[in-house]
Design a protein around this motif. Structure first.
Motif, PDB file in Angstrom:
ATOM      1  N   ILE A 219     -14.017  24.760  20.370  1.00 42.93           N
ATOM      2  CA  ILE A 219     -14.973  25.250  20.813  1.00 42.93           C
ATOM      3  C   ILE A 219     -15.972  25.930  20.135  1.00 42.93           C
ATOM      4  O   ILE A 219     -17.179  26.333  20.202  1.00 42.93           O
ATOM      5  N   GLU A 220     -15.466  26.626  18.850  1.00 43.54           N
ATOM      6  CA  GLU A 220     -16.034  27.232  17.821  1.00 43.54           C
ATOM      7  C   GLU A 220     -17.055  28.286  18.087  1.00 43.54           C
ATOM      8  O   GLU A 220     -16.614  29.236  19.069  1.00 43.54           O
ATOM      9  N   SER A 221     -18.231  28.400  17.707  1.00 44.33           N
ATOM     10  CA  SER A 221     -18.998  29.689  18.077  1.00 44.33           C
ATOM     11  C   SER A 221     -19.528  29.696  19.390  1.00 44.33           C
ATOM     12  O   SER A 221     -20.007  30.687  19.856  1.00 44.33           O
TER      13      SER A 221
ATOM     14  N   VAL B   8     -23.215  36.154  15.958  1.00 46.93           N
ATOM     15  CA  VAL B   8     -22.840  35.376  14.589  1.00 46.93           C
ATOM     16  C   VAL B   8     -21.438  36.035  14.221  1.00 46.93           C
ATOM     17  O   VAL B   8     -20.826  36.790  14.886  1.00 46.93           O
ATOM     18  N   ASN B   9     -20.980  35.371  12.909  1.00 45.38           N
ATOM     19  CA  ASN B   9     -19.568  35.592  12.894  1.00 45.38           C
ATOM     20  C   ASN B   9     -19.312  37.159  12.855  1.00 45.38           C
ATOM     21  O   ASN B   9     -18.362  37.590  13.151  1.00 45.38           O
ATOM     22  N   ALA B  10     -20.019  37.860  12.086  1.00 49.04           N
ATOM     23  CA  ALA B  10     -19.596  39.160  11.849  1.00 49.04           C
ATOM     24  C   ALA B  10     -19.664  39.977  13.159  1.00 49.04           C
ATOM     25  O   ALA B  10     -18.657  40.746  13.773  1.00 49.04           O
TER      26      ALA B  10
ATOM     27  N   SER C 158     -17.540  30.011  21.880  1.00 46.16           N
ATOM     28  CA  SER C 158     -16.565  30.976  22.324  1.00 46.16           C
ATOM     29  C   SER C 158     -17.056  32.484  22.060  1.00 46.16           C
ATOM     30  O   SER C 158     -16.769  33.417  22.829  1.00 46.16           O
ATOM     31  N   LYS C 159     -18.147  32.736  21.127  1.00 50.81           N
ATOM     32  CA  LYS C 159     -18.748  33.978  21.136  1.00 50.81           C
ATOM     33  C   LYS C 159     -19.387  34.479  22.205  1.00 50.81           C
ATOM     34  O   LYS C 159     -19.227  36.025  22.510  1.00 50.81           O
ATOM     35  N   ALA C 160     -19.984  33.642  22.980  1.00 56.30           N
ATOM     36  CA  ALA C 160     -20.736  34.174  24.066  1.00 56.30           C
ATOM     37  C   ALA C 160     -19.822  34.541  25.277  1.00 56.30           C
ATOM     38  O   ALA C 160     -19.812  35.639  25.909  1.00 56.30           O
TER      39      ALA C 160
ATOM     40  N   GLY D  42     -21.719  25.400  18.865  1.00 58.35           N
ATOM     41  CA  GLY D  42     -20.656  25.643  17.878  1.00 58.35           C
ATOM     42  C   GLY D  42     -20.592  24.582  16.959  1.00 58.35           C
ATOM     43  O   GLY D  42     -20.984  23.279  17.135  1.00 58.35           O
ATOM     44  N   VAL D  43     -19.696  24.815  15.846  1.00 58.00           N
ATOM     45  CA  VAL D  43     -19.875  23.543  14.718  1.00 58.00           C
ATOM     46  C   VAL D  43     -18.903  22.664  15.147  1.00 58.00           C
ATOM     47  O   VAL D  43     -18.957  21.525  14.400  1.00 58.00           O
ATOM     48  N   GLY D  44     -18.216  22.606  16.354  1.00 54.62           N
ATOM     49  CA  GLY D  44     -17.515  21.390  16.817  1.00 54.62           C
ATOM     50  C   GLY D  44     -18.154  20.325  17.423  1.00 54.62           C
ATOM     51  O   GLY D  44     -17.659  19.428  17.742  1.00 54.62           O
TER      52      GLY D  44
HETATM   53  N1  GLN Z   1     -15.080  29.138  13.272  1.00 59.27           N
HETATM   54  C1  GLN Z   1     -16.409  29.026  12.605  1.00 59.27           C
HETATM   55  C2  GLN Z   1     -16.755  29.744  11.660  1.00 59.27           C
HETATM   56  O1  GLN Z   1     -16.322  30.828  11.813  1.00 59.27           O
HETATM   57  C3  GLN Z   1     -17.535  28.834  13.836  1.00 59.27           C
HETATM   58  C4  GLN Z   1     -19.048  28.890  13.106  1.00 59.27           C
HETATM   59  C5  GLN Z   1     -19.660  28.269  14.172  1.00 59.27           C
HETATM   60  O2  GLN Z   1     -19.568  27.383  15.120  1.00 59.27           O
HETATM   61  N2  GLN Z   1     -21.083  28.197  14.044  1.00 59.27           N
HETATM   62  O3  GLN Z   1     -17.276  29.495  10.840  1.00 59.27           O
END
Ligand code: GLN
Length: 330
Positions: free
Chosen positions: A80-82, A132-134, A84-86, A277-279
């Motif tokens: 799911i990668e990013s 964003v990651n932070a 998931s942030k939402a 997401g980067v996936g």
């Molecule tokens: N897990 C990835 C990371 O922290 C997520 C980044 C993304 O999907 N943009 O770099």
């Protein structure tokens, strides 16, 4: 009267059947149109992602009233990668409230890569955005738990509730990310130094790495995003997962920064809040109407799936979903 009601019912059923046919046909047409679209490459800074078959391509729509349409590789589980942030933002907003998100993390755009350190420094040492990651690690740290494992279980349970089924970590992906996430660990420590962590920074980083490594299908993503299209209630299970008044707040954050530096380009073309997401997954939400999710691993240089974006843009255009569009009064 009975005859009239019966006729009305048949008409409604016929219209619903026609709509279902339209959506199915549109998905098939979209899949055929973009399945050979060239461009992009799998993410390779997380070794697992480099090895996911690049030609996978699936698209799913879930309407606000719970109808599901899908085409292509919609059963394949990917990271799911990013995105998931939402969804973790939804959980944190439920726990800490929208003011904490606004003032302690920020709801603006960094306009910079998702793992930018400069963005933190430039904006007065704050994460700026929960997507964003932070900001995502800080957001994760707002989700409480008596200990690290219980906190992670709370996050996973929430993501599972959104999907309407028990989601799981892709263990190989988690191992791959955890072995290569030094940059995220550095960001977590920096945020802790600036007073923007509400848990142990390494625990928050680990829980964040896990949330990114959860396996989802394109259909799962459409159901999950469907909750945001349906006022905070999962359109399939009918469980309330987000306060109705928080839905526009989450969608505003997605609109600002959901596709990173190219969030403006996305809005210009699609006119819907989205998250990538980067996936290789991308979601888009048409409030009150539907959620669209697409999955294809090759990414543009910013980290957004090339085919998934093209597919969603096409669907949004065909279904007139652009939120910024209006028709002139005659
Ligand atoms: N897990 C990835 C990371 O922290 C997520 C980044 C993304 O999907 N943009 O770099």
């Amino acid at each position: 009267m009975i005859r009239f009601t019966g006729t009305l019912l048949i008409c409604v059923m016929m219209t619903a059947a026609a709509a279902a046919q339209d959506y199915k046909a549109l998905l098939q047409e979209t899949h055929a149109k973009f399945k050979n679209l060239e461009g992009g490459a799998n993410a390779n800074y997380i070794p697992y992602l480099a090895d996911v078959p690049s030609n996978l391509f699936g698209i799913a729509i879930v309407t606000a009233d719970g109808k599901v349409y899908e085409v292509g590789d919609t059963k394949y589980e990917f990271g799911i990668e990013s995105i998931s942030k939402a969804f973790v933002l939804c959980k944190a907003m439920m726990e800490a409230g929208p003011d904490s998100i606004e003032h302690a993390i920020g709801v603006n755009a960094t306009g910079m890569p998702f793992n930018s350190v400069i963005a933190i420094e430039l904006e007065g040492y704050s994460p700026v955005s929960p997507v964003v990651n932070a900001g995502a690690m800080a957001t994760n740290s707002m989700v409480k738990g008596p200990n690290k494992d219980a906190q992670w279980q709370t996050v996973l349970n929430y993501l599972s509730d959104l999907a309407g089924r028990p989601l799981q970590l892709i263990n190989e992906l988690y191992k791959s990310e955890a072995a290569t996430n030094q940059h995220n660990r550095a960001i977590a420590m920096l945020l802790d130094a600036y007073g923007h962590m509400w848990a142990d920074p390494m625990d928050a980083c680990d829980s964040y790495t896990k949330q990114c490594s959860v396996g989802v299908t394109a259909k799962d993503l459409a159901v999950m995003a469907g909750t945001l299209a349906n006022g905070g209630i999962n359109p399939i299970t009918k469980k309330r997962l987000l306060d109705e008044k928080y839905v526009p707040k989450v969608l505003s954050v997605m609109t600002m920064e959901g596709l990173y530096q190219t969030s403006g380009t996305w809005l210009y073309h699609v006119g819907l809040p989205g998250k990538s997401g980067v996936g290789g997954g991308v979601i888009a939400v048409a409030p009150g109407k539907m959620a669209i999710a697409a999955f294809a691993p090759p990414l543009d240089p910013v980290g957004n799936s090339v085919k998934a974006m093209a597919a969603i843009e096409h669907i949004s255009e065909k279904l007139n979903l652009n939120l910024l569009a209006s028709q002139a009064k005659k």
